[in-house]
Design a protein around this motif. Structure first.
Motif, PDB file in Angstrom:
ATOM      1  N   LEU A   1       0.196  -5.503   4.451  1.00 23.33           N
ATOM      2  CA  LEU A   1      -0.003  -4.095   4.098  1.00 23.33           C
ATOM      3  C   LEU A   1       1.302  -3.323   4.242  1.00 23.33           C
TER       4      LEU A   1
ATOM      5  N   HIS B   1     -15.979  -4.143  -3.756  1.00 19.84           N
ATOM      6  CA  HIS B   1     -15.552  -2.781  -4.100  1.00 19.84           C
ATOM      7  C   HIS B   1     -14.063  -2.574  -3.824  1.00 19.84           C
ATOM      8  N   ASN B   2     -13.553  -3.191  -2.758  1.00 18.35           N
ATOM      9  CA  ASN B   2     -12.179  -2.929  -2.325  1.00 18.35           C
ATOM     10  C   ASN B   2     -11.142  -3.949  -2.771  1.00 18.35           C
TER      11      ASN B   2
ATOM     12  N   ARG C   1      -6.642 -10.012  -4.867  1.00 21.10           N
ATOM     13  CA  ARG C   1      -5.577  -9.030  -5.045  1.00 21.10           C
ATOM     14  C   ARG C   1      -6.118  -7.697  -4.557  1.00 21.10           C
ATOM     15  N   PHE C   2      -5.242  -6.910  -3.956  1.00 23.03           N
ATOM     16  CA  PHE C   2      -5.647  -5.579  -3.502  1.00 23.03           C
ATOM     17  C   PHE C   2      -5.929  -4.682  -4.705  1.00 23.03           C
ATOM     18  N   ARG C   3      -6.874  -3.802  -4.576  1.00 26.38           N
ATOM     19  CA  ARG C   3      -7.100  -2.777  -5.616  1.00 26.38           C
ATOM     20  C   ARG C   3      -6.125  -1.616  -5.432  1.00 26.38           C
ATOM     21  N   ARG C   4      -5.630  -1.439  -4.196  1.00 23.34           N
ATOM     22  CA  ARG C   4      -4.593  -0.464  -3.883  1.00 23.34           C
ATOM     23  C   ARG C   4      -3.430  -1.233  -3.304  1.00 23.34           C
ATOM     24  N   PHE C   5      -2.393  -0.624  -2.953  1.00 21.42           N
ATOM     25  CA  PHE C   5      -1.179  -1.266  -2.439  1.00 21.42           C
ATOM     26  C   PHE C   5      -0.569  -2.127  -3.540  1.00 21.42           C
ATOM     27  N   ASP C   6      -0.278  -3.373  -3.233  1.00 15.85           N
ATOM     28  CA  ASP C   6       0.293  -4.322  -4.194  1.00 15.85           C
ATOM     29  C   ASP C   6      -0.859  -4.938  -4.986  1.00 15.85           C
ATOM     30  N   THR C   7      -1.078  -4.428  -6.197  1.00 14.85           N
ATOM     31  CA  THR C   7      -2.216  -4.875  -6.996  1.00 14.85           C
ATOM     32  C   THR C   7      -1.911  -6.112  -7.838  1.00 14.85           C
TER      33      THR C   7
ATOM     34  N   HIS D   1      -9.806  -7.001  -5.719  1.00 10.77           N
ATOM     35  CA  HIS D   1      -9.894  -7.451  -7.102  1.00 10.77           C
ATOM     36  C   HIS D   1      -9.952  -8.982  -7.123  1.00 10.77           C
TER      37      HIS D   1
END
Length: 151
Positions: free
Chosen positions: A135, A64-65, A92-98, A67
């Motif tokens: 982060l 969920h969190n 890969r982050f879904r938020r921050f640096d995607t 990618h």
């Protein structure tokens, strides 16, 4: 597997775990019971749970969190009913640096039950270096603290 499982049987059981993790997908979570005992313990820097439903919840949260999360097992050591896996976790982050592919390097200590399923799984990785430093805001603070500690 019986109590006198051969080294080949134990290596095959560990190989099944490696294949599972390297091809992990949300749909594969339904088969956790083929790899873990019903009361298996799972521990990592953020979680300590027991049982397949709780283990499944950790991986559902991951999907969920993050990618495209995936594991690459780079080394495996098997000694009797114990194994140690060295891995890279890529995502890969879904938020921050995607955009940027992130890599966390770590290892897992596995203990196998008599039937070859995992009864104890403990992940080892440095959350400060491998995650927090990546982060925004927290990463800046962590890198500063690291520089101060090393000066």
């Amino acid at each position: 597997m019986s109590d006198s499982s051969s080294p080949a049987d134990l290596r095959a059981a560990v190989e099944r775990v490696c294949v599972f993790y390297e091809s992990l997908s949300p749909g594969a979570l339904a088969s956790l019971g083929t790899l873990y005992t019903d009361d298996a313990r799972f521990k990592d820097p953020f979680n300590e749970v027991r049982g397949i439903p709780a283990i499944r919840q950790i991986f559902e949260h991951m999907f969920h969190n993050l990618h495209e999360p995936r594991f690459v097992v780079t080394q495996r050591l098997v000694d009797g009913r114990q194994a140690f896996l060295v891995w890279e976790f890529r995502f890969r982050f879904r938020r921050f640096d995607t955009v940027t592919l992130q890599v966390i390097r770590g290892g897992s200590h596995l203990v196998l039950a008599a039937d070859g399923r995992v009864c104890d799984h403990r992940d080892y990785w440095d959350a400060a270096e491998e995650l927090y430093e990546k982060l925004p805001v927290v990463g800046t603070l962590m890198r500063y603290l690291k520089r101060r500690a090393n000066s």
